[in-house]
Design a protein around this motif. Sequence first.
Motif, short mmCIF file in Angstrom:
data_model
loop_
_atom_site.label_atom_id
_atom_site.label_comp_id
_atom_site.label_asym_id
_atom_site.label_seq_id
_atom_site.Cartn_x
_atom_site.Cartn_y
_atom_site.Cartn_z
N HIS A 1 0.73 -1.43 0.28
CA HIS A 1 0.00 0.15 0.12
C HIS A 1 0.49 1.08 0.18
CE1 HIS A 1 -3.64 -2.67 0.66
NE2 HIS A 1 -3.32 -2.80 1.97
N ARG A 2 0.36 2.31 0.01
CA ARG A 2 0.98 3.43 -1.16
C ARG A 2 0.24 4.24 0.60
NH1 ARG A 2 0.51 2.06 -5.66
NH2 ARG A 2 -1.57 2.47 -5.68
N HIS B 1 5.27 -1.23 3.77
CA HIS B 1 4.27 -0.25 3.03
C HIS B 1 5.12 1.15 2.80
CE1 HIS B 1 0.68 -3.46 4.13
NE2 HIS B 1 0.36 -3.05 4.76
N GLU B 2 4.45 2.02 2.04
CA GLU B 2 4.88 2.83 1.82
C GLU B 2 4.55 4.38 2.01
OE1 GLU B 2 6.67 5.50 -2.86
OE2 GLU B 2 5.60 3.20 -2.75
N ILE C 1 4.91 8.30 2.42
CA ILE C 1 4.74 9.39 2.30
C ILE C 1 4.07 10.34 2.89
CG2 ILE C 1 3.45 10.98 0.43
CD1 ILE C 1 3.73 6.94 -0.30
N LEU D 1 -2.40 6.92 -4.42
CA LEU D 1 -2.50 6.72 -2.89
C LEU D 1 -3.27 6.27 -3.35
CD1 LEU D 1 -1.25 9.68 -0.89
CD2 LEU D 1 0.43 7.98 -2.25
#
Length: 331
Positions: free
Chosen positions: A81-82, A118-119, A121, A138
């Motif tokens: 996931h972002r 996950h990523e 941001i 996202l």
Amino acid sequence: MNVELTPRHLQLRDLLLRRWKTNGLKAGDKIESQNEIIKFCDFSLITVIKTLKDLESEGVIRRQVGRGSFLVQAPWAEEHHRVGFFYNRNIVGDGIFNNEFYTRLVIALEKGVVSDGHEFIMGSFTHAKMPVTLWDRLDMVVLTGITGETDISALSQTTSQISVLDALIDLPGVHSYRLDYAPAFREMFARFGSKPNRVLYLDTVHVSTEQAARLAAFKAACGETDALQTLRIATVNQEDQSSDFAPLERAIAEFQPDLICGYMHRSWHSRMAEVLSKPVRIYPFGLDSSRPGFVVTSDDWMKSTLPMIYRKLEDRRAEGEVHNFPAHFVP
């Protein structure tokens, strides 16, 4: 072999994927027919047919004669996931990394998201504008710092799953993860409420549902004590240490409280002590604080919250829910 898409086809492709993502479609779900697509968008039948053929050649949908078209894979539904974290720049006057609460919140959230594979941001928004275009790229967005001044209309415009921390937002599909300070307030008054006290509660100028709920909870806990508590409320801007301290200084000097509770900048502690003629107990809101106050442990909060956020992403059709995480009192 994929057909090269014209800009018009790309527009329709993006519109369809956005619509299906927003509606929470999963693999196996039936999608709209050609005629139904034409009804809700301004595209020709030829464009619709070619776009659906391209999506089928990509393996995104499957069309069956006499039965309709079905989603084969959801490009947005990945295990990786972002996750975006966005804070309100209008609230954090000194910058997020000059604010102890938000700094600790970012560290705990990033630690949890990254350790889950996950990523992460990070970005910001303002009362007037939210970066919806970025959010659409996202999978989920976690927001904090929403007040009564914030225009929240963009929350219904993004395809991203929306969660709000330390706030209560009553919108379809938006999930709220509140901090519940009522138990901590009751703990404090259970300790000190057997005798009369002069209590100064510092309320924030940033009006929100959470600000109002905390004030109501504090008043309720104060009113439940065995002895009469004399309560006074002063309004402060705890996010900006350059704000005028003189009104608070006058209120403290005049009232001479036994307890000072609520929203306060960390630099105020010594200044408040200077205008008091007697020892006073000071209890601010805090995150991971070892100092006295109403405290939330960020790791525990995220361990409780993140699994719920992930589950809501798996079921995007779920109604918006409110989840409470209790604070505790550090004497």
